[in-house]
Design a protein around this motif. Structure first.
Motif, mmCIF file in Angstrom:
data_model
loop_
_atom_site.group_PDB
_atom_site.id
_atom_site.type_symbol
_atom_site.label_atom_id
_atom_site.label_comp_id
_atom_site.label_asym_id
_atom_site.label_seq_id
_atom_site.Cartn_x
_atom_site.Cartn_y
_atom_site.Cartn_z
ATOM 1 N N PRO A 140 18.996 -40.993 126.313
ATOM 2 C CA PRO A 140 19.645 -39.972 125.497
ATOM 3 C C PRO A 140 18.678 -38.974 124.871
ATOM 4 C CG PRO A 140 20.550 -42.135 125.011
ATOM 5 C CD PRO A 140 19.374 -42.362 125.895
ATOM 6 N N HIS A 141 17.439 -39.432 124.568
ATOM 7 C CA HIS A 141 16.485 -38.539 123.919
ATOM 8 C C HIS A 141 15.683 -37.699 124.911
ATOM 9 C CE1 HIS A 141 14.321 -42.388 124.651
ATOM 10 N NE2 HIS A 141 13.365 -41.564 125.052
ATOM 11 N N ASP A 142 15.901 -37.890 126.213
ATOM 12 C CA ASP A 142 15.230 -37.041 127.200
ATOM 13 C C ASP A 142 15.752 -35.614 127.088
ATOM 14 O OD1 ASP A 142 15.034 -39.567 129.816
ATOM 15 O OD2 ASP A 142 13.585 -39.004 128.258
ATOM 16 N N LYS A 143 14.949 -34.672 127.566
ATOM 17 C CA LYS A 143 15.284 -33.262 127.434
ATOM 18 C C LYS A 143 16.246 -32.806 128.537
ATOM 19 C CE LYS A 143 12.377 -32.723 123.999
ATOM 20 N NZ LYS A 143 12.836 -32.477 122.615
ATOM 21 N N VAL A 144 16.931 -31.707 128.255
ATOM 22 C CA VAL A 144 17.874 -31.152 129.223
ATOM 23 C C VAL A 144 17.159 -30.748 130.509
ATOM 24 C CG1 VAL A 144 19.448 -29.219 129.657
ATOM 25 C CG2 VAL A 144 19.544 -30.425 127.485
ATOM 26 N N PHE A 145 15.947 -30.246 130.404
ATOM 27 C CA PHE A 145 15.238 -29.844 131.624
ATOM 28 C C PHE A 145 14.967 -31.047 132.519
ATOM 29 C CE2 PHE A 145 10.912 -31.399 131.295
ATOM 30 C CZ PHE A 145 10.681 -31.553 129.938
ATOM 31 N N GLN A 146 14.805 -32.250 131.914
ATOM 32 C CA GLN A 146 14.626 -33.455 132.718
ATOM 33 C C GLN A 146 15.925 -33.829 133.434
ATOM 34 O OE1 GLN A 146 12.866 -35.478 129.102
ATOM 35 N NE2 GLN A 146 11.614 -36.459 130.681
ATOM 36 N N LEU A 147 17.054 -33.641 132.731
ATOM 37 C CA LEU A 147 18.363 -33.883 133.354
ATOM 38 C C LEU A 147 18.575 -32.924 134.521
ATOM 39 C CD1 LEU A 147 21.245 -35.075 133.465
ATOM 40 C CD2 LEU A 147 21.909 -33.362 131.764
ATOM 41 N N LYS A 148 18.253 -31.649 134.321
ATOM 42 C CA LYS A 148 18.436 -30.663 135.379
ATOM 43 C C LYS A 148 17.592 -31.010 136.599
ATOM 44 C CE LYS A 148 18.560 -26.302 134.026
ATOM 45 N NZ LYS A 148 18.235 -25.068 133.283
ATOM 46 N N ALA A 149 16.362 -31.428 136.353
ATOM 47 C CA ALA A 149 15.482 -31.803 137.472
ATOM 48 C C ALA A 149 16.049 -32.994 138.234
ATOM 49 C CB ALA A 149 14.082 -32.118 136.943
ATOM 50 N N LYS A 150 16.601 -33.950 137.490
ATOM 51 C CA LYS A 150 17.165 -35.148 138.123
ATOM 52 C C LYS A 150 18.398 -34.788 138.954
ATOM 53 C CE LYS A 150 16.651 -39.733 138.099
ATOM 54 N NZ LYS A 150 15.373 -40.424 138.393
ATOM 55 N N LEU A 151 19.252 -33.932 138.392
ATOM 56 C CA LEU A 151 20.455 -33.529 139.124
ATOM 57 C C LEU A 151 20.106 -32.736 140.375
ATOM 58 C CD1 LEU A 151 22.807 -32.462 136.174
ATOM 59 C CD2 LEU A 151 22.901 -34.572 137.520
ATOM 60 N N ALA A 152 19.104 -31.870 140.270
ATOM 61 C CA ALA A 152 18.671 -31.092 141.431
ATOM 62 C C ALA A 152 18.142 -31.998 142.526
ATOM 63 C CB ALA A 152 17.618 -30.076 141.008
ATOM 64 N N GLU A 153 17.365 -32.995 142.119
ATOM 65 C CA GLU A 153 16.807 -33.952 143.078
ATOM 66 C C GLU A 153 17.902 -34.761 143.758
ATOM 67 O OE1 GLU A 153 14.238 -36.763 141.222
ATOM 68 O OE2 GLU A 153 14.034 -38.024 143.019
ATOM 69 N N LEU A 154 18.895 -35.168 142.958
ATOM 70 C CA LEU A 154 19.947 -36.034 143.470
ATOM 71 C C LEU A 154 20.928 -35.294 144.373
ATOM 72 C CD1 LEU A 154 20.919 -39.027 143.039
ATOM 73 C CD2 LEU A 154 22.508 -38.104 141.346
ATOM 74 N N THR A 155 21.230 -34.027 144.036
ATOM 75 C CA THR A 155 22.282 -33.288 144.744
ATOM 76 C C THR A 155 21.763 -32.291 145.763
ATOM 77 O OG1 THR A 155 22.355 -31.529 143.072
ATOM 78 C CG2 THR A 155 23.740 -33.471 142.699
ATOM 79 N N GLY A 156 20.487 -31.891 145.638
ATOM 80 C CA GLY A 156 19.951 -30.869 146.528
ATOM 81 C C GLY A 156 20.279 -29.461 146.085
ATOM 82 N N VAL A 157 20.931 -29.315 144.931
ATOM 83 C CA VAL A 157 21.246 -27.989 144.391
ATOM 84 C C VAL A 157 20.041 -27.497 143.586
ATOM 85 C CG1 VAL A 157 22.760 -26.684 142.844
ATOM 86 C CG2 VAL A 157 23.704 -28.515 144.276
ATOM 87 N N PRO A 158 19.546 -26.299 143.846
ATOM 88 C CA PRO A 158 18.407 -25.790 143.071
ATOM 89 C C PRO A 158 18.706 -25.755 141.580
ATOM 90 C CG PRO A 158 18.837 -24.405 144.986
ATOM 91 C CD PRO A 158 19.983 -25.364 144.890
ATOM 92 N N VAL A 159 17.675 -25.992 140.773
ATOM 93 C CA VAL A 159 17.860 -26.017 139.325
ATOM 94 C C VAL A 159 18.530 -24.737 138.837
ATOM 95 C CG1 VAL A 159 16.640 -25.970 137.114
ATOM 96 C CG2 VAL A 159 15.978 -27.630 138.857
ATOM 97 N N ALA A 160 18.094 -23.591 139.365
ATOM 98 C CA ALA A 160 18.634 -22.305 138.910
ATOM 99 C C ALA A 160 20.094 -22.119 139.276
ATOM 100 C CB ALA A 160 17.805 -21.162 139.486
ATOM 101 N N ALA A 161 20.577 -22.903 140.244
ATOM 102 C CA ALA A 161 21.955 -22.739 140.705
ATOM 103 C C ALA A 161 22.879 -23.854 140.224
ATOM 104 C CB ALA A 161 21.991 -22.668 142.231
ATOM 105 N N LEU A 162 22.378 -24.756 139.363
ATOM 106 C CA LEU A 162 23.208 -25.858 138.885
ATOM 107 C C LEU A 162 24.351 -25.354 138.007
ATOM 108 C CD1 LEU A 162 20.549 -28.542 137.876
ATOM 109 C CD2 LEU A 162 22.285 -28.795 139.665
#
Length: 306
Positions: A22-44
């Motif tokens: 929960p205390h991780d940053k939003v940018f870490q969440l975005k990086a994880k989602l991009a890695e998992l889905t293949g969607v570029p961070v800028a396009a999430l």
């Protein structure tokens, strides 16, 4: 924190996010989602909650819990389009403010393009408050994945064609959506989708038996779907998502259905003429077109003058 788990829905299926806290940053969440889905961070483009609402990922230094995401949440991850035409942006959009829900207003139709994907564009509009035809391909993949994953429920008898053939067919940009597709989208987004049938002056409610908390409205004239929205009398913001307990909106929708039928705002699907674009044959009525598609595999039709 090993117990922090998020579920993610994407066009390629459902996934699980581990390794965050929960205390991780939003940018870490975005990086994880991009890695998992293949969607570029800028396009999430991430939605969460019921009804699904956009998650603010702009505050990259904020913590995950600060933006309202908790363990067990389901995130819907889409790939947003980087380039938009200037008229693609929707109006300010309210979905669930109680003070707005009881405000006076008029239920109105938003006309979307008649491009064989009007059902999907209409669903996108009631979710996001703007006309964005690019959402159709994502929704088609949602449907194809759901059908392929359950061949027993979505059998050849139910679909009118083999399961694999249907999945290939619905992914085509010129394939029309209908009841099957609406029921799947209702389940995916966790919303009741109420469709005003202006031919018969009735309302067909998809997901009604699931007791969802929220409801959206579309109108169908026999060929074309458009979304409905509440135009307030004293606000610049529209509303497209309503509590299912709001009987007032159902009554207004029923009245709109009666008015549409009495003013003949529908296409008689038994009498209108279609042309098969592939072989140039003229076909009278929806049933003839459906039979032709089944016999030949042709799915590209256009309405012509009788």
């Amino acid at each position: 924190m090993a117990g922090f788990v998020l579920r993610v829905k994407t066009k390629s299926g459902q996934k699980i996010v581990n390794g965050l806290a929960p205390h991780d940053k939003v940018f870490q969440l975005k990086a994880k989602l991009a890695e998992l889905t293949g969607v570029p961070v800028a396009a999430l483009h991430v939605l969460s909650g019921f009804p699904p609402k956009p998650v603010n990922l702009d505050a990259t230094d904020a913590t995950i819990e600060r933006i309202g995401i908790i363990s067990g949440d389901t995130l819907i991850v889409e790939e947003k389009q980087i380039m938009f035409r200037s008229n693609d942006f929707g109006r300010s959009h309210i979905v669930d403010q109680e003070s707005f829900a009881n405000a006076p207003g008029v239920l109105m139709r938003k006309v979307v393009p008649a491009d064989n994907s009007c059902l999907f564009t209409s669903v996108g509009y009631v979710l996001n408050g703007k006309v964005d035809t690019s959402c159709a391909s994502f929704m088609r993949e949602i449907i194809a994945n759901a059908v392929a994953a359950d061949p027993d429920e979505y059998s050849e008898a139910f679909l009118g064609r083999p399961n694999a053939d249907y999945c290939k067919w619905i992914l085509k940009a010129d394939s029309w959506g209908g009841a099957i597709e609406l029921s799947i989208l209702s389940k995916f987004y966790g919303l009741e989708i109420a469709v005003i049938d202006s031919i018969n002056a009735i309302i067909n409610r998809f997901g009604e038996d699931q007791h969802y908390a929220q409801r959206v409205f579309l109108i169908f004239d026999g060929i074309h779907y458009d979304p409905l929205y509440l135009e307030p009398l004293d606000s610049g913001s529209i509303q497209t998502i309503f509590p299912t307990e709001d009987e007032r909106m159902l009554l207004e929708a029923a009245q709109l259905a009666r008015e549409a039928r009495s003013s003949r705002q529908f296409t008689d699907v038994q009498k209108f003429t279609l042309m098969c674009i592939d072989c140039k044959i003229r076909l009278n009525g929806q049933a003839a077109a459906q039979q032709h598609a089944k016999d030949t595999g042709h799915t590209n039709f256009g309405e012509v003058a009788a």
